[in-house]
Design a protein around this motif. Structure first.
Motif, short mmCIF file in Angstrom:
data_model
loop_
_atom_site.label_atom_id
_atom_site.label_comp_id
_atom_site.label_asym_id
_atom_site.label_seq_id
_atom_site.Cartn_x
_atom_site.Cartn_y
_atom_site.Cartn_z
N SER A 196 0.83 -1.21 0.00
CA SER A 196 0.00 0.00 0.00
C SER A 196 0.86 1.25 0.00
N GLY B 210 -7.53 5.62 9.74
CA GLY B 210 -7.47 4.24 10.23
C GLY B 210 -8.74 3.49 9.89
N SER B 211 -9.86 4.07 10.27
CA SER B 211 -11.14 3.50 9.89
C SER B 211 -11.42 4.05 8.50
N VAL B 212 -11.34 3.20 7.49
CA VAL B 212 -11.32 3.73 6.13
C VAL B 212 -12.60 4.51 5.81
N GLU C 157 -17.12 2.82 1.12
CA GLU C 157 -17.73 3.21 2.39
C GLU C 157 -18.86 4.22 2.15
N LYS D 176 -0.54 -1.68 -6.98
CA LYS D 176 -0.30 -1.96 -5.55
C LYS D 176 1.00 -2.76 -5.43
N GLN E 122 -7.18 -2.59 -6.20
CA GLN E 122 -7.09 -3.69 -5.24
C GLN E 122 -7.60 -3.21 -3.89
N ASN F 188 -5.42 1.67 -7.42
CA ASN F 188 -4.68 0.44 -7.74
C ASN F 188 -5.61 -0.74 -8.01
N LEU G 262 -8.38 -5.10 0.20
CA LEU G 262 -7.60 -5.97 1.10
C LEU G 262 -7.61 -7.40 0.55
N HIS H 223 -1.79 -7.33 0.07
CA HIS H 223 -2.13 -6.24 1.00
C HIS H 223 -1.29 -6.30 2.28
N GLY I 285 -7.35 5.21 -0.49
CA GLY I 285 -7.33 3.98 -1.26
C GLY I 285 -8.63 3.85 -2.03
N ASP I 286 -8.57 3.17 -3.17
CA ASP I 286 -9.80 3.08 -3.97
C ASP I 286 -10.89 2.28 -3.26
N ALA I 287 -10.50 1.31 -2.42
CA ALA I 287 -11.54 0.55 -1.72
C ALA I 287 -12.26 1.41 -0.68
N GLU I 288 -11.67 2.50 -0.29
CA GLU I 288 -12.36 3.40 0.65
C GLU I 288 -13.64 3.96 0.03
N LYS J 153 -3.93 8.14 3.58
CA LYS J 153 -4.43 6.75 3.58
C LYS J 153 -3.77 5.98 4.73
N HIS K 194 -2.87 2.99 5.62
CA HIS K 194 -1.80 2.00 5.47
C HIS K 194 -0.64 2.53 4.63
C1 LIG Z 1 -13.86 0.71 8.40
C2 LIG Z 1 -12.75 -0.24 8.08
N1 LIG Z 1 -13.05 -1.47 7.64
C3 LIG Z 1 -12.06 -2.34 7.34
C4 LIG Z 1 -10.75 -1.98 7.48
C5 LIG Z 1 -9.67 -2.97 7.16
N2 LIG Z 1 -8.95 -2.54 5.93
C6 LIG Z 1 -7.80 -1.90 6.02
S1 LIG Z 1 -7.21 -1.48 4.53
C7 LIG Z 1 -8.51 -2.21 3.73
C8 LIG Z 1 -8.60 -2.20 2.23
C9 LIG Z 1 -7.84 -1.10 1.66
O1 LIG Z 1 -7.92 -1.05 0.29
P1 LIG Z 1 -7.66 0.33 -0.42
O2 LIG Z 1 -8.41 1.38 0.28
O3 LIG Z 1 -7.91 0.17 -1.86
O4 LIG Z 1 -6.14 0.59 -0.13
P2 LIG Z 1 -4.84 0.04 -0.86
O5 LIG Z 1 -4.09 -0.71 0.20
O6 LIG Z 1 -5.28 -0.83 -1.97
O7 LIG Z 1 -4.13 1.23 -1.32
C10 LIG Z 1 -9.37 -2.75 4.65
C11 LIG Z 1 -10.61 -3.49 4.27
C12 LIG Z 1 -10.48 -0.69 7.95
N3 LIG Z 1 -9.25 -0.24 8.14
N4 LIG Z 1 -11.50 0.17 8.21
#
Ligand SMILES: Cc1ncc(C[n+]2csc(CCOP(=O)(O)OP(=O)(O)O)c2C)c(N)n1
Ligand SMILES: [Mg+2]
Length: 783
Positions: free
Chosen positions: A57, A131-133, A175, A333, A202, A200, A204, A346, A169-172, A82, A84
């Motif tokens: 990440s 921390g909490s995405v 939310e 990633k 991707q 990226n 987790l 991840h 992060g794109d997975a954010e 971000k 991580h």
């Molecule tokens: C609210 C919440 N749910 C779950 C997590 C656990 N978690 C940490 S990173 C992550 C996925 C991150 O993916 P992305 O945002 O795309 O970041 P990348 O590492 O791909 O840059 C998850 C599910 C978290 N930190 N916060």
């Protein structure tokens, strides 16, 4: 496993500043990977647990961060990183001389650099914790609104305003709070906010859904953001411009996420084999590919915009206006690391031998892993001079905001006469607004569409709603009768939110950070319905986590809101109030308690070791006691409890109550005293503070307030506790001096009714209290 892919190297022909940035960017990549490696493989482990950290990440976002920190960020900009990518953040701060070697060597260790950037725990300056995405992302939008509020109220000079930037992060983007936030942003004319997506593809668990970028473009454009998509690096763009390039681009664009990721991982000849297998008859394309050996082809195909520093700088520098910007920046990633593109990367950590290969490829001499400039082509002074000249280097330490004086007791009278704590709260704010002064001017209220029903109406009538532009109250202009004035303008002191409690807590979080962010405090007061604290609970926790300061007023609460029925009856919020760090929970029964608690709260919200305050109020009207208030009484009240009727020494019973059930407790107590004359009546307006004092005394020594209070009772005495909330809120009192407890409260919900019916059903009425007293005193009790 393939060899590490190429990281951006000093680009020939570019200007010197870009070369320096490119060279330092390699250090950011290196240091973030090494910091994690050190924590996991080199530092002594006492418990054998994996330390973790996210090399993939960090590598994904590092170059985007380099572009920002080396050249783009001004001293006024504030960033949510971000979570991580924390190692990359600390690496950058270390290069700037704003982070110590000791801290990064102790990454994720007790007292070291934190796993995820933390305002309160990290030693380098973190603008917003993450921390909490999703929450850190939305926080930047609310901080932007808070900044506009400060600007409009003269709390911030225009030249001191910055951009609120989230690196996400794109997975954010999955939310839901993101979308609640952008809707609110559109209503409040959000500006100066950048969200930069590390795209990226991707999350987790794995690679993510295809072509979401189209949807994101539509969604963000629809709410008024400029969407800027940066996909190809310059090498790719140059290749696309050559003969065969069109076909290559078409193939590239059609390539599914998972295939692209897998090929990025495989590298070498895998790209060529796959492209030629897909387009066997395209001779121009075959000719184009021939120009690249396998390593160069892998380098080309992974040349995404997010790894092209020069391109990123141009794109960020190109922004000239205040419209919110949504950057979708393609990345890989784990870029440059042996597990780049692997769907499981991840939490992946390089092995020791992979790290050795990476170190050699990065040109970092063995033994000089932590040295800032080791292995770079220029003298250290060149890099130091470059970093000194970066605008970000001018960022000043967080300002200390002046304390806003709180009026003394005489200027803060308790509303008199029979009424509820909710009504009294509204009157107190109304009186403050009318009296004026520094506190009233610093208060900003906010509510998610329950402004009127939580009794903020009087305050709003006097102080108006906040909006950057002036908007009249049409009903008033048309002489239509309404008790509410609803005019808006830059001087307004109430921020009206839509029904999204999560947004309320983020707004309170942002307003509650105005002191450290902008140098002038606000006193934020947020109101909502008590049961819907649950809806925004993580955002409430998030606001407390970063030590934002606010007053949360939740009303109506409990089953006392009897006719409204189940969905509006909040039964477990007292335990939330007790458990939440940096939040003191109070549930006063009377107005004199409420006014003293509010006076204390306004100070506590500003105190160095203070925190936020949560008032759980009620709609039940109460007769008010005739009594005088002095400092000793207030001290006890703020410590959590006071004897409303003190027990006689050796008394066999005390009735203990919190909040709206005061009349039942008092009436039952009067009857009990006929049989047990020495019994006591203990008011507990803050089970939270009372318990916290007890815990602190257990930890630090000394006598707890609660222990002193209970001392006169016989050691065999019984306590009957009652609250319109979970019985556990008060049942712990038995642990203080070993008294037996009969704890009355609510442990089921969902039924409408009137107060007598519900108090009977839940065992909160006079009869239930008398029964509990009889049972606890009965010699026939089993125990
Ligand atoms: C609210 C919440 N749910 C779950 C997590 C656990 N978690 C940490 S990173 C992550 C996925 C991150 O993916 P992305 O945002 O795309 O970041 P990348 O590492 O791909 O840059 C998850 C599910 C978290 N930190 N916060
Ligand atoms: Mg991702």
């Amino acid at each position: 496993m393939n060899a590490p892919a190429k990281l951006p190297a000093g680009a020939a022909g570019s200007n010197q500043a870009l070369d320096l940035a490119l060279e330092l960017d390699r250090k950011v990549h290196w240091l973030s990977a090494w910091t994690i490696h050190n924590a996991n493989h080199l530092r002594e482990s006492r418990d054998g647990l994996k330390v973790g950290g996210h090399q993939a990440s960090s590598a994904s976002l590092a170059t985007i961060m380099s572009a920002l920190y080396f050249s783009i960020l001004t001293p006024e900009d504030r960033v949510a990183v971000k979570p991580h990518a924390s190692p990359a953040f600390h690496a950058l701060q270390y290069l700037f001389g704003r982070q110590s070697l000791d801290q990064i060597q102790r990454f994720r260790a007790f007292g070291g650099a934190q796993s995820y950037p933390s305002r309160t725990k990290d030693k380098d300056e973190v603008d917003f914790s993450t921390g909490s995405v999703g929450l850190g992302v939305a926080m930047t939008a609310f901080a932007s609104i808070a900044q506009d509020y400060m600007l409009a109220h003269g709390g911030l000079a225009p030249e001191k305003a910055g951009r609120m930037i989230s690196l996400l992060g794109d997975a954010e983007l999955d939310e839901g709070n993101i979308y609640e936030c952008v809707i609110e942003g559109a209503k409040h004319d959000l500006r100066n906010c950048w969200w930069i997506v590390d795209y990226n593809r991707q999350s987790l668990d794995a690679t993510t859904s295809e072509r979401m970028f189209l949807r994101f473009t539509e969604i963000f454009s629809a709410v008024g953001w400029d969407v800027v998509t940066l996909k190809y690096g310059r090498k790719l763009e140059a290749a696309f411009a050559q003969a065969g390039g069109d076909a290559l681009q078409a193939w590239f664009d059609a390539c599914p996420n998972d295939l692209y990721a897998a090929l990025s991982f495989q590298g070498g000849g895998a790209w060529r084999a796959r492209i030629l297998a897909d387009l066997p008859d395209d001779r121009a394309l075959a000719g184009l590919l021939k120009l690249y050996d396998d390593e160069a082809l892998a380098d080309l195909m992974t040349n995404l915009a997010g790894h092209d520093l020069g391109l990123l700088l141009d794109a960020f520098r190109g922004v000239r206006d205040e419209t919110p910007k949504f950057f979708i920046i393609y990345t890989i990633k784990g870029f440059g690391l042996p597990f780049q593109g692997h769907k499981d990367n991840h939490s992946g950590l390089m092995t020791t031998s992979q790290m050795e290969t990476f170190q050699a490829a990065m040109g970092v001499p063995v033994g000089e892993e932590w040295a800032r400039w080791a292995g770079l082509p220029r003298a250290g002074e060149d890099y130091e001079a470059f970093l000194r000249a970066a605008p970000f280097a001018g960022k000043a330490p967080p300002p200390t905001a002046a304390v806003i004086p709180v009026p003394d007791r005489a200027a803060f009278p308790a509303p008199r006469g029979r009424q509820s704590t909710q009504v009294a709260f509204g009157k107190i704010l109304n009186d403050l607004a009318r009296a004026g002064g520094p506190l009233a001017d610093a208060i900003v209220t906010t509510s998610p569409d329950v402004t009127v029903s939580t009794n903020l109406g009087g305050w709003v009538n006097q102080r108006g709603l906040f909006s950057r532009d002036v908007r009249g109250d049409r009903f008033r202009e048309a002489s239509i009768a309404s008790p509410q004035r609803w005019a808006m303008g830059p001087q307004g002191q109430h921020i009206e939110l839509g029904i999204a409690e999560n947004n309320l807590f983020l707004m309170l979080g942002a307003l509650g950070l105005c002191g450290p962010l902008f140098g002038q405090r606000l006193i934020p007061v947020g109101t909502l319905y008590d049961p819907f604290i649950n809806r925004g609970l993580d955002a409430l926790n998030y606001a407390c986590y970063q030590d934002a300061r606010f007053l949360l007023v939740a009303t109506p609460s409990g089953v006392t809101l009897a006719p409204e029925g189940g969905a509006h009856q909040s039964i477990h919020t007292p335990l939330i109030g007790m458990a939440q760090d940096k939040l003191s929970y109070f549930e006063p029964a009377f107005n004199d308690e409420l006014t003293e608690i509010m006076r204390w709260a306004f100070d506590h919200m500003q105190a160095p070791g203070g925190g936020s305050v949560y008032l759980r109020l009620s709609t039940r009207a109460q007769d008010q006691p005739e009594r005088s208030v002095d400092d000793a009484w207030t001290r006890d009240l703020i410590a959590g409890a006071y004897w409303q009727v003190p027990p006689e020494p050796g008394a066999a019973l005390a009735v203990v109550y919190t909040g709206a059930v005061a009349p039942e407790a008092m009436e039952a107590f009067d009857q009990i005293r006929e049989d047990i004359p020495g019994a006591g009546l203990l008011a507990v307006p803050s089970p939270d503070r009372l318990h916290a004092g007890w815990s602190a005394a257990l930890r630090d020594g000394g006598a707890a307030h609660v222990s002193r209070l209970l001392a006169p009772l016989s050691s065999a005495a019984g306590l009957v506790s009652v609250i319109d909330g979970p019985p556990a809120t008060l049942s712990w009192l038995g642990g203080v001096r070993g008294h037996r407890v009969a704890a009355l409260g609510v442990d089921s919900f969902g039924q409408s009714g009137d107060v007598p019916a519900l108090y009977r059903a839940h065992g909160l009425d006079v009869e239930a209290i008398l029964d509990a007293a009889a049972s606890i005193l009965s010699p026939l009790r089993a125990d």
